[in-house]
Design an enzyme around this catalytic site. Sequence first.
Site, PDB file in Angstrom:
ATOM      1  N   CYS A 172      51.683  43.367  40.778  1.00 31.11           N
ATOM      2  CA  CYS A 172      52.543  44.490  41.177  1.00 31.11           C
ATOM      3  C   CYS A 172      52.662  45.365  39.940  1.00 31.11           C
ATOM      4  O   CYS A 172      52.920  44.859  38.838  1.00 31.11           O
ATOM      5  CB  CYS A 172      53.921  43.976  41.606  1.00 31.11           C
ATOM      6  SG  CYS A 172      55.180  45.274  41.750  1.00 31.11           S
TER       7      CYS A 172
ATOM      8  N   CYS B 129      49.658  50.806  43.629  1.00 34.65           N
ATOM      9  CA  CYS B 129      50.649  49.936  44.252  1.00 34.65           C
ATOM     10  C   CYS B 129      49.891  48.849  45.004  1.00 34.65           C
ATOM     11  O   CYS B 129      49.189  49.142  45.980  1.00 34.65           O
ATOM     12  CB  CYS B 129      51.512  50.751  45.222  1.00 34.65           C
ATOM     13  SG  CYS B 129      52.747  49.747  46.067  1.00 34.65           S
TER      14      CYS B 129
END
Length: 216
Positions: free
Chosen positions: A177, A71
């Site tokens: 992302c 992440c």
Amino acid sequence: MKIGVFDSGIGGLSVARAIKKARPDIEVIFRHDMPEHFPYATKTPDEIFTFVVPVLQSLIDDGCVVIVVACNTVSTTLIGRLRQQFDIPLVAIEPMVKPAASMTKQKIIAVCATPTTLASPRYAELKELYAQGITVLEPDCEDWSRLIEQNAMTEARLRQEIEPALAAGADIVVLGCTHYHWVEEAIRQIAEGRAYVLQPEEAIINRLTQVLAQLA
Ligand code: DGL
């Protein structure tokens, strides 16, 4: 050997699958934070820290010897604090500003990432270190992770943000992302012939392999 892969949601699943494919010899446990705290996209680092610590602890309790923090939002805001908190190696994922800056011919790159990632000191540092003299465009991707998680992302929504960046001359698009890995192919098609799309799975697998070799 058992490793953990963590993300707020399905972004990390894409990374976990890539690791499993490349390293069938290791056991990969994927854990997310759905639906409790997802999305992290606009949450503060302090909030995210309280969400992440118990999940990483659960992976350690289950015997993971390394955790891939799949992440960008967590890695760019909290990796230092998390490394202080936990004794095992944490492999971080952050936007590929360095390779993008060295690859661009137009000296223009587009970084697609969450607002929290784009606001992080680490991201500012990456630009400072590696993108001097490069124009870094940051399309508004605030709702992308949520749309992808809900399987509601459309080609039109992607195009709305990617086209202006391409029109402005970006020749590298960074997927900053892990949720965006699921729409990599659609972005590639939009960018075809104009920009190269960069995402970090191969680099992460290489880094993980180095870290595991050090543990052996
Ligand atoms: N997949 C995460 C990242 O790489 C963030 C998604 C979200 O929680 O909004 O940044």
